[in-house]
Write a protein that holds these residues in place. Structure first.
Motif, PDB file in Angstrom:
ATOM      1  N   SER A   1      10.226 -81.988 108.322  1.00 19.19           N
ATOM      2  CA  SER A   1       9.571 -80.804 107.769  1.00 19.19           C
ATOM      3  C   SER A   1       9.389 -79.726 108.837  1.00 19.19           C
ATOM      4  O   SER A   1       9.654 -78.554 108.611  1.00 19.19           O
ATOM      5  N   HIS A   2       8.932 -80.129 110.016  1.00 12.95           N
ATOM      6  CA  HIS A   2       8.710 -79.184 111.108  1.00 12.95           C
ATOM      7  C   HIS A   2      10.029 -78.564 111.566  1.00 12.95           C
ATOM      8  O   HIS A   2      10.119 -77.353 111.798  1.00 12.95           O
ATOM      9  N   GLU A   3      11.065 -79.376 111.693  1.00 11.63           N
ATOM     10  CA  GLU A   3      12.371 -78.866 112.133  1.00 11.63           C
ATOM     11  C   GLU A   3      12.964 -77.904 111.097  1.00 11.63           C
ATOM     12  O   GLU A   3      13.542 -76.880 111.458  1.00 11.63           O
ATOM     13  N   ARG A   4      12.807 -78.221 109.819  1.00  8.65           N
ATOM     14  CA  ARG A   4      13.307 -77.330 108.767  1.00  8.65           C
ATOM     15  C   ARG A   4      12.607 -75.972 108.859  1.00  8.65           C
ATOM     16  O   ARG A   4      13.249 -74.932 108.755  1.00  8.65           O
ATOM     17  N   TYR A   5      11.294 -75.986 109.037  1.00  7.28           N
ATOM     18  CA  TYR A   5      10.535 -74.742 109.181  1.00  7.28           C
ATOM     19  C   TYR A   5      11.036 -73.936 110.377  1.00  7.28           C
ATOM     20  O   TYR A   5      11.312 -72.741 110.264  1.00  7.28           O
TER      21      TYR A   5
ATOM     22  N   ILE B   1      22.148 -64.617 102.360  1.00 12.80           N
ATOM     23  CA  ILE B   1      21.224 -63.578 101.898  1.00 12.80           C
ATOM     24  C   ILE B   1      20.177 -63.401 102.991  1.00 12.80           C
ATOM     25  O   ILE B   1      19.549 -64.383 103.410  1.00 12.80           O
ATOM     26  N   PRO B   2      19.993 -62.174 103.472  1.00 11.09           N
ATOM     27  CA  PRO B   2      18.970 -61.952 104.506  1.00 11.09           C
ATOM     28  C   PRO B   2      17.603 -62.459 104.038  1.00 11.09           C
ATOM     29  O   PRO B   2      17.224 -62.291 102.880  1.00 11.09           O
ATOM     30  N   LEU B   3      16.880 -63.079 104.958  1.00  6.85           N
ATOM     31  CA  LEU B   3      15.605 -63.715 104.654  1.00  6.85           C
ATOM     32  C   LEU B   3      14.477 -63.035 105.415  1.00  6.85           C
ATOM     33  O   LEU B   3      14.567 -62.844 106.625  1.00  6.85           O
ATOM     34  N   GLU B   4      13.428 -62.680 104.683  1.00  6.05           N
ATOM     35  CA  GLU B   4      12.187 -62.199 105.300  1.00  6.05           C
ATOM     36  C   GLU B   4      11.161 -63.310 105.178  1.00  6.05           C
ATOM     37  O   GLU B   4      10.869 -63.779 104.079  1.00  6.05           O
TER      38      GLU B   4
ATOM     39  N   LEU C   1      14.545 -72.476 109.614  1.00  5.55           N
ATOM     40  CA  LEU C   1      14.500 -71.364 108.659  1.00  5.55           C
ATOM     41  C   LEU C   1      13.863 -70.126 109.281  1.00  5.55           C
ATOM     42  O   LEU C   1      14.336 -69.006 109.085  1.00  5.55           O
ATOM     43  N   ARG C   2      12.814 -70.342 110.035  1.00  3.71           N
ATOM     44  CA  ARG C   2      12.152 -69.198 110.685  1.00  3.71           C
ATOM     45  C   ARG C   2      13.094 -68.524 111.679  1.00  3.71           C
ATOM     46  O   ARG C   2      13.138 -67.292 111.758  1.00  3.71           O
ATOM     47  N   SER C   3      13.886 -69.298 112.384  1.00  7.40           N
ATOM     48  CA  SER C   3      14.834 -68.715 113.342  1.00  7.40           C
ATOM     49  C   SER C   3      15.970 -67.977 112.626  1.00  7.40           C
ATOM     50  O   SER C   3      16.575 -67.076 113.204  1.00  7.40           O
ATOM     51  N   ARG C   4      16.241 -68.342 111.382  1.00  7.62           N
ATOM     52  CA  ARG C   4      17.299 -67.684 110.610  1.00  7.62           C
ATOM     53  C   ARG C   4      16.809 -66.452 109.859  1.00  7.62           C
ATOM     54  O   ARG C   4      17.602 -65.746 109.247  1.00  7.62           O
TER      55      ARG C   4
ATOM     56  N   ALA D   1       8.626 -75.541  97.473  1.00  7.40           N
ATOM     57  CA  ALA D   1       9.395 -74.474  96.821  1.00  7.40           C
ATOM     58  C   ALA D   1       9.812 -73.377  97.798  1.00  7.40           C
ATOM     59  O   ALA D   1      10.966 -72.920  97.766  1.00  7.40           O
ATOM     60  N   ASP D   2       8.894 -72.933  98.647  1.00  9.86           N
ATOM     61  CA  ASP D   2       9.202 -71.838  99.584  1.00  9.86           C
ATOM     62  C   ASP D   2      10.378 -72.188 100.490  1.00  9.86           C
ATOM     63  O   ASP D   2      11.297 -71.386 100.682  1.00  9.86           O
ATOM     64  N   ALA D   3      10.343 -73.386 101.058  1.00  7.88           N
ATOM     65  CA  ALA D   3      11.399 -73.799 101.980  1.00  7.88           C
ATOM     66  C   ALA D   3      12.725 -74.005 101.260  1.00  7.88           C
ATOM     67  O   ALA D   3      13.789 -73.644 101.779  1.00  7.88           O
ATOM     68  N   ILE D   4      12.691 -74.571 100.056  1.00  5.84           N
ATOM     69  CA  ILE D   4      13.924 -74.779  99.292  1.00  5.84           C
ATOM     70  C   ILE D   4      14.577 -73.436  98.978  1.00  5.84           C
ATOM     71  O   ILE D   4      15.781 -73.257  99.156  1.00  5.84           O
ATOM     72  N   PHE D   5      13.798 -72.480  98.519  1.00  2.00           N
ATOM     73  CA  PHE D   5      14.305 -71.141  98.199  1.00  2.00           C
ATOM     74  C   PHE D   5      14.877 -70.471  99.451  1.00  2.00           C
ATOM     75  O   PHE D   5      15.973 -69.903  99.415  1.00  2.00           O
TER      76      PHE D   5
END
Length: 192
Positions: free
Chosen positions: A87-91, A67-70, A94-97, A54-58
């Motif tokens: 999964s690792h690449e998606r994380y 939308i700015p992401l924290e 997203l973290r870089s964004r 859920a966290d990653a999808i959101f």
């Protein structure tokens, strides 16, 4: 630039949602919710503890809608929590964004670290999106515990029920809300 007038939407939810079809359902509902909130609140930010599910999808929906992401990082070496290259690449992506990153002061993975990250999301958010199966049980730091915190704080919460495939608005401090029936983008914009 973020100000005190920024409306914040946070995510709490399960990691294992039940398969690809449920993932797509959650993705479409998160996109619907964030789109409605972005129209009503042009200054909006999303908060996610960045776990898979859920966290990653959101977080991905927030990024796709500009939308700015924290991101909230529960413990050092959090990337080790992700198995598999996708999964690792998606994380990492997203973290870089993320526009803002909050690192909690835990050195290793623990229920306490997850609990604090969920509390951070709930406290920081004007509305919490709960991707939850409706079961009133779970582990420390899990979704049910975060839902209980929302109830205790009378926090506005949009429940994406992954078991029934519904969406409902709950626990709105103004004494209004829609519970037990389908919530449209119009409902979200009027009530939240």
């Amino acid at each position: 630039m973020m100000t005190d007038t920024v409306f914040t939407a946070g995510i709490i939810g399960h990691r294992d949602l039940g398969g690809h079809a449920v993932d797509l359902f959650v993705q479409s509902r998160c996109h619907q919710i964030l789109s409605a909130l972005k129209i009503k609140y042009p200054e909006i930010r999303a908060v996610s503890a960045m776990s898979y599910g859920a966290d990653a999808i959101f977080a991905q929906c927030a990024v796709s809608l500009d939308i700015p992401l924290e991101s909230v990082i529960p413990f050092e070496n959090f990337q080790s929590d992700f198995s598999g290259d996708v999964s690792h690449e998606r994380y990492r992506t997203l973290r870089s964004r993320s526009d803002t990153e909050t690192r909690l002061n835990f050195s290793t993975r623990s229920h306490r670290a997850y609990k604090k990250s969920m509390q951070w999301v709930v406290f920081k958010s004007n509305v919490v999106v709960a991707v939850w199966d409706g079961m009133k049980k779970g582990s420390t730091g899990g979704t049910w515990e975060a839902v209980q915190l929302c109830e205790k704080l009378n926090k506005a919460m949009i429940h994406i029920d992954i078991k029934r495939k519904t969406i409902a608005l709950h626990f709105v401090g103004r004494g209004t809300g829609i519970s037990g029936k389908a919530v449209t983008s119009g409902h979200i914009a009027r009530v939240v």
